[in-house]
Motif scaffolding. Structure first.
Motif, PDB file in Angstrom:
ATOM      1  N   CYS A   1       0.864  -1.155  -0.049  1.00 13.71           N
ATOM      2  CA  CYS A   1      -0.006   0.082   0.035  1.00 13.71           C
ATOM      3  C   CYS A   1       0.931   1.093   0.053  1.00 13.71           C
ATOM      4  O   CYS A   1       2.046   1.272   0.579  1.00 13.71           O
TER       5      CYS A   1
ATOM      6  N   LYS B   1      -3.050   5.372   6.526  1.00 12.59           N
ATOM      7  CA  LYS B   1      -4.011   6.463   6.332  1.00 12.59           C
ATOM      8  C   LYS B   1      -5.482   6.122   7.076  1.00 12.59           C
ATOM      9  O   LYS B   1      -6.160   6.975   7.165  1.00 12.59           O
ATOM     10  N   GLY B   2      -5.466   4.679   7.412  1.00 13.61           N
ATOM     11  CA  GLY B   2      -6.831   4.230   8.007  1.00 13.61           C
ATOM     12  C   GLY B   2      -6.693   4.924   9.521  1.00 13.61           C
ATOM     13  O   GLY B   2      -7.982   5.136   9.922  1.00 13.61           O
TER      14      GLY B   2
ATOM     15  N   GLN C   1     -10.232   3.384  10.709  1.00 15.36           N
ATOM     16  CA  GLN C   1     -10.161   2.038   9.919  1.00 15.36           C
ATOM     17  C   GLN C   1      -8.779   1.071  10.272  1.00 15.36           C
ATOM     18  O   GLN C   1      -8.105   1.810  10.516  1.00 15.36           O
TER      19      GLN C   1
ATOM     20  N   GLN D   1      -5.276  -0.259   9.608  1.00 16.79           N
ATOM     21  CA  GLN D   1      -4.305   0.211   8.985  1.00 16.79           C
ATOM     22  C   GLN D   1      -3.610  -1.126   8.101  1.00 16.79           C
ATOM     23  O   GLN D   1      -3.710  -2.155   8.689  1.00 16.79           O
TER      24      GLN D   1
ATOM     25  N   CYS E   1      -5.253  -0.557   1.872  1.00 16.92           N
ATOM     26  CA  CYS E   1      -6.290   0.100   1.726  1.00 16.92           C
ATOM     27  C   CYS E   1      -7.082  -0.596   0.645  1.00 16.92           C
ATOM     28  O   CYS E   1      -8.475  -0.387   0.776  1.00 16.92           O
TER      29      CYS E   1
ATOM     30  N   CYS F   1      -5.688   2.176  -3.571  1.00 18.64           N
ATOM     31  CA  CYS F   1      -4.450   2.871  -4.443  1.00 18.64           C
ATOM     32  C   CYS F   1      -3.966   2.176  -5.419  1.00 18.64           C
ATOM     33  O   CYS F   1      -4.077   0.685  -5.589  1.00 18.64           O
TER      34      CYS F   1
ATOM     35  N   CYS G   1      -1.986  -0.751  -4.526  1.00 26.58           N
ATOM     36  CA  CYS G   1      -2.880  -2.029  -3.986  1.00 26.58           C
ATOM     37  C   CYS G   1      -3.639  -2.703  -5.147  1.00 26.58           C
ATOM     38  O   CYS G   1      -3.783  -4.036  -5.090  1.00 26.58           O
TER      39      CYS G   1
ATOM     40  N   TYR H   1      -7.925  -6.516   2.944  1.00 28.62           N
ATOM     41  CA  TYR H   1      -8.120  -5.126   2.244  1.00 28.62           C
ATOM     42  C   TYR H   1      -9.082  -4.356   2.979  1.00 28.62           C
ATOM     43  O   TYR H   1     -10.078  -5.039   3.491  1.00 28.62           O
ATOM     44  N   THR H   2      -8.776  -2.798   3.467  1.00 26.68           N
ATOM     45  CA  THR H   2     -10.143  -2.204   3.667  1.00 26.68           C
ATOM     46  C   THR H   2     -11.257  -2.258   3.052  1.00 26.68           C
ATOM     47  O   THR H   2     -12.229  -2.314   3.356  1.00 26.68           O
TER      48      THR H   2
END
Length: 449
Positions: A332, A337-338, A343, A345, A348, A351, A354, A369-370
């Protein structure tokens, strides 16, 4: 907009006068704290000594130059210090072991930095103070030569993991070089390295791990910068410094899939340095040109320049080990950023790196993955996930309609004249790479809300 000059000093007694222009803002980079080299330089040299490795003084200079570049790149805000919110004007004055040799190399170095970061760099050199004529600690005497037959960058990402596995399966004994970044990146590096050590207990390969960061406020009244376009200069410098320790001609491997290495802008908003150029062929060529000028018997190569990430995965020499260790790798672009949205980490899922990772690991991707399901519903193109995926969809559709454009588009990120014989292969890996991501995005919908 302000022009900045960063002046390196070897201790408080280093008071050599460095002239500055009237419109330049001068700042000092203190390289010595007490009696030790700061910013990870001294620790890197000591860690090499522990491995019975002793780099050349020119190799040590590279760490000093990298410290100046990394400090300026990460501590000078583009938004406040440039006319166009991007292009900064930066001058470095670097104390080195051989200013004459470095001065002859400066035009190549400046060209590489301008390309890499999109800024306007000027780099000058001066002699280190007498007390620091040599900064490399002598390695303990040994009758055995270093076991390492090469150096490989080891970021903790999937590509560098594949590179290490393929090298080890080929009976190579690499020194893996890492920059210790934020916590998640460091953890992925450790997990991947530990997994490799467990899988290859009979190999003498090892790892050099360096931390280099700078406190906010290095430049007075200037905010820090988070784009870090110059970070690969630090990575390459670490690898080359280690390579000069091997007392033989060496290859520094930079494992990166061809799609990311080219990094053709997906849309018009990502032209120029707005798309990273960390492993672009032009940048690697300038490094090799610089090594020749410095008299360093090494070469930087990307062994996967003509492979998509999926092809790297499929071609890995030990697929079962890759399947076991792949979940420990981290691809990532912003794994932390989560935290701002409470959320998880990690990956994500949307991106650019990813998406390329997800495409490469189809159909059995073990990564969490988020954004777990890309097809759960239309993705909002006014939000980051929708924007990234829509950009890919547009690039994929454009190339599908006009496949011949690949031969033109590969030149968008930068010149490719160093090896014209590779142009057709580069265009082909770009086309195959987009097709690979296209298979991932089949049925994924994007639309503005």
């Amino acid at each position: 907009m302000r022009r900045h000059v960063l002046i390196g000093r070897f201790g408080v007694d280093d008071k050599t006068r460095v002239p500055k222009a009237r419109d330049e803002v001068a700042s000092i980079l203190q390289l010595v704290v007490g009696n030790r080299l700061d910013h990870g330089i001294g620790q890197a040299l000591n860690d090499l000594k522990t491995l019975s490795l002793s780099p050349s003084e020119i190799g040590a200079d590279l760490l000093v130059v990298a410290a100046h570049v990394h400090a300026a790149d990460t501590r000078l805000s583009r938004s406040s210090e440039s006319q166009d919110a991007w292009t900064r004007e930066i001058r470095l004055v670097v104390p080195v072991s051989d200013p004459v040799r470095w001065a002859a190399t400066a035009p190549i170095l400046v060209r590489a930095l301008n390309f890499l970061t999109g800024d306007r760099w000027v780099v000058g050199f001066r002699k280190r103070p007498k007390a620091f004529k040599t900064i490399v600690p002598a390695a303990p005497p040994t009758l055995l030569p270093p076991p390492f037959d090469g150096v490989s960058l080891f970021s903790g990402g999937l590509d560098s993991l594949i590179g290490a596995i393929d090298t080890l399966e080929g009976k190579g004994t690499p020194l893996l070089v890492s920059h210790a970044g934020e916590g998640l990146v460091s953890k992925s590096q450790e997990r991947c390295f530990d997994g490799l050590k467990a899988a290859y207990p009979g190999s003498a390969f090892s790892r050099l791990r360096v931390w280099m960061s700078f406190d906010a406020g290095l430049f007075d009244d200037v905010a820090s910068e988070d784009t870090t376009r110059g970070r690969s200069f630090l990575f390459f410098s670490l690898g080359v410094t280690a390579g000069t320790s091997l007392a033989r001609p060496f290859v520094l491997k930079v494992p990166e899939n061809g799609l990311i290495a080219l990094n053709v802008p997906l849309d018009r908003l990502r032209l120029g340095a707005l798309s990273t150029r960390t492993t672009h062929p032009f940048y690697i060529a300038r490094w090799n040109e610089m090594l020749v000028a410095l008299g360093i018997a090494g070469r930087i190569e990307n062994p996967y320049w003509d492979k998509t990430k999926g092809e790297m995965v499929a071609g890995c020499v030990n697929p079962s080990l890759l399947a076991k260790l792949a979940p420990s790798s981290l691809s990532c672009s912003s794994p932390s950023k989560g935290r701002w949205t409470k959320q998880p980490q990690g990956h994500c899922g949307f991106c650019l790196p990813c998406l390329i990772r997800r495409a490469s690991l189809l159909p059995n991707d073990p990564t969490a993955y988020t954004l777990a399901n890309l097809s759960a519903g239309p993705l909002d193109t006014k939000q980051a996930a929708g924007q990234q995926i829509r950009s890919f969809q547009m690039a994929i559709a454009r190339l599908a309609a006009r496949p011949g454009l690949a031969k033109v588009l590969i030149h968008k990120p930068g010149p490719l004249y160093d090896d014209e014989a590779r142009h057709d292969a580069l265009a082909d890996v770009y086309r195959r790479g987009l097709e690979e991501v296209g298979r991932l995005l089949t049925g994924v919908q994007t639309a503005p809300t």
